[in-house]
Scaffold this active site. Structure first.
Site, PDB file in Angstrom:
ATOM      1  CG  ASP A   2     -10.109  37.146  33.059  1.00 25.97           C
ATOM      2  OD1 ASP A   2     -10.147  36.214  32.246  1.00 25.97           O
ATOM      3  OD2 ASP A   2     -10.812  38.167  32.968  1.00 25.97           O
TER       4      ASP A   2
ATOM      5  CD  GLU B  77     -13.192  40.221  27.450  1.00 23.83           C
ATOM      6  OE1 GLU B  77     -14.379  40.026  27.739  1.00 23.83           O
ATOM      7  OE2 GLU B  77     -12.386  39.286  27.263  1.00 23.83           O
TER       8      GLU B  77
HETATM    9  C1  FRU Z   1     -11.990  38.228  30.222  1.00 25.06           C
HETATM   10  C2  FRU Z   1     -13.382  38.374  30.794  1.00 25.06           C
HETATM   11  C3  FRU Z   1     -13.519  39.716  31.478  1.00 25.06           C
HETATM   12  C4  FRU Z   1     -14.579  39.494  32.500  1.00 25.06           C
HETATM   13  C5  FRU Z   1     -14.331  38.054  32.894  1.00 25.06           C
HETATM   14  C6  FRU Z   1     -15.574  37.267  33.202  1.00 25.06           C
HETATM   15  O1  FRU Z   1     -11.571  36.928  30.054  1.00 25.06           O
HETATM   16  O2  FRU Z   1     -14.337  38.193  29.774  1.00 25.06           O
HETATM   17  O3  FRU Z   1     -13.786  40.787  30.603  1.00 25.06           O
HETATM   18  O4  FRU Z   1     -14.492  40.357  33.577  1.00 25.06           O
HETATM   19  O5  FRU Z   1     -13.651  37.438  31.825  1.00 25.06           O
HETATM   20  O6  FRU Z   1     -15.271  35.994  33.691  1.00 25.06           O
END
Ligand code: FRU
Length: 495
Positions: free
Chosen positions: A48, A232
């Site tokens: 992300d 998320e």
């Molecule tokens: C989304 C996610 C988030 C988390 C991060 C961990 O892609 O799963 O929810 O904070 O990636 O790398």
């Protein structure tokens, strides 16, 4: 002596030709599949985008980063800065995985926000303002998640170095899954608002604070729309309505990508109202942000005046850890300016490549079928009718087709080249579009292994990765249906 000087000079100029990076300096940004005008880390894994913020003349891109390898793990915040959201300069890792001071369990730095604490509301700024990061502290043992809470770090030197707040966590509801805070300043009530998710309950929670340190729950929104995968990376922002002068609406967008497996589209959005306490929406249909498989965890920049710009992770949890790139894995979409359009009493998201993307245009391409470069932009109009519009990276064994069938536009990567790294990769992505005026406009960005298609002036987008084996030979099978075709070679942002 002379020879030594010359050798020294050659060595020096070779070093200065390398893109700046946080790695060993071996990366050339000309590796196979390396996007030329999309951000990718020099090496290793990213997912992300995090902490997108504008501050003192710089756009900051933090991102989920594994400093130690090219698959997910050891999540930390990588960091880059830019003056135009396109050309990025790599900076050292900003916030690293650490040991929980009480339990000695490892804590990863999961996704979150950066904000400018304009009036030093936190008391952590040395001057009149500073950058504050609020992230999910993911406590784990041997990669098994134990607890997630929200923590804060701050920087008094334009994001170059960060201190973790000594009274972390700042928000803990004692849950294993509770994450991805987006924090922004809500001007009408002079307070901070945080949106974050309780992923497995499909809930967005909204909190408020006067000082970024103490937070109280205001309201919840959820269990609506697509609940097939845990929620998320929520975001909450206000957007202008293009065809209603002076009007704006609020939007919650969020991602759903776990459990991974089989094909899915990652992000959905809800249009509604936000009164400073509650987000409400009367929307009944599920609406997706992007219709390709490779757009996830998109969030918008904080502290940008006059427009709202989103960046997304151009990948998918189903096969993201296996895409055939090296020495990096993962990257981001083009920055997209967001707005809304009203149609039949419903509001729909509009996404356009930011205006600055015109600045990376190189030579205009006069004959697309003779052009063999892999980084280009194409605009065209298609008169309705089923058929293949463009075939990219096309040869006897492979091709990626952009095509129209019924009232949908497809990016078909079934025969796109290297598809064997995951059984769920090959397939077609499609967006269903409005066909009432019998014309389709396409704005296409092709960047080696990444395609972004903006349909009908941003009314739909399709983001898809491809890994062709051969070079980009283009084929335009039904030229008679195409009007106003224009194309440009795009310049590398790394050179
Ligand atoms: C989304 C996610 C988030 C988390 C991060 C961990 O892609 O799963 O929810 O904070 O990636 O790398």
């Amino acid at each position: 002596m002379k020879t030594y000087n010359i050798l020294f000079f050659i060595a020096l100029s070779l070093i200065s030709c390398q893109p700046k990076n946080d790695g060993t300096g071996d990366e050339t940004y000309s590796e196979k599949y390396r996007p030329q005008f999309h951000f990718t880390p020099a090496k290793n894994w990213t997912n992300d985008p995090n902490g997108l913020v504008y501050y003192e003349g710089e756009y900051h891109l933090f991102y989920q980063y594994n400093p130690y390898g090219d698959t997910w793990g050891h999540m930390s915040w990588g960091h880059a800065v830019s003056k135009d959201m396109l050309h990025w300069e790599h900076l050292p890792v900003a916030i690293e995985e650490y040991l929980d001071p009480e339990t000695n369990d490892s804590t990863m730095i999961f996704s979150g926000t950066a904000a400018v604490d304009k009036n030093n509301t936190s008391g952590l700024c040395e001057g009149k303002d500073c950058l504050v990061a609020i992230y999910t502290s993911h406590v784990h043992k041997d990669n098994q998640g134990l607890r997630q809470h929200q923590s804060l770090a701050y920087s008094n030197d334009k994001g170059r170095t960060w201190k973790r707040y000594d009274k972390n966590p700042i928000l803990d509801i004692e849950r294993k899954d509770f994450r991805d805070p987006k924090v922004f300043w809500y001007e009408p009530q002079q307070k901070w608002v945080m949106a974050l998710v309780v992923p497995d309950l499909f809930k967005v929670q909204l909190y408020q604070s006067k000082n970024l340190l103490q937070w109280s729950l205001m309201s919840e929104f959820g269990k609506v729309g697509d609940t097939t995968r845990i929620w998320e990376c929520p975001d909450l922002y206000e957007l202008p309505v293009d065809n209603e002068q002076g009007k704006s609406k609020w939007v919650i967008s969020l991602s759903g990508g776990h459990p991974a497996g089989s094909n899915f589209v990652g992000m959905q959005y809800f249009v509604g109202e936000f009164d400073g306490t509650t987000f409400s929406s009367t929307q009944t249909k599920t609406k997706y942000v992007d219709h390709g498989k490779d757009f996830y965890a998109g969030i918008v920049f904080n502290n940008v005046k006059d427009r709202t710009v989103m960046l997304g992770w151009a990948n998918n949890w189903t096969y993201g850890n296996r895409t055939p790139t090296a020495p990096w894995r993962g990257g981001f979409s083009l920055p997209r300016q967001l707005s809304l359009k009203k149609k039949d009493d419903e509001y729909f998201l509009i996404q356009r490549a930011i205006e600055e993307s015109k600045n990376i245009r190189g030579e205009e391409i006069k004959d697309l079928e003779k052009f063999t470069g892999g980084s280009l932009e194409i605009e065209l109009e298609w008169t309705y009718g089923d058929g293949p519009i463009l075939e990219l990276f096309s040869n006897q064994d492979e091709k990626t087709t952009i095509e129209m069938r019924g009232n949908s536009v497809f990016v078909n990567r079934i025969e796109s080249g290297n598809i064997d790294f995951h059984s769920d990769f090959a397939g077609s992505d499609f967006a269903t579009v409005d066909t009432t005026n019998q014309k389709l406009s396409l704005h296409i960005f092709v960047d080696q292994s990444l395609i972004e298609v903006f349909v009908n002036d941003g009314a739909a987008t399709i983001t898809s990765q491809i890994f062709p084996k051969g070079e980009n030979v283009m084929h335009i099978p039904m030229k008679e249906n195409i009007k106003n075709l224009k194309a440009w070679e795009l310049k590398s942002i790394w050179k």
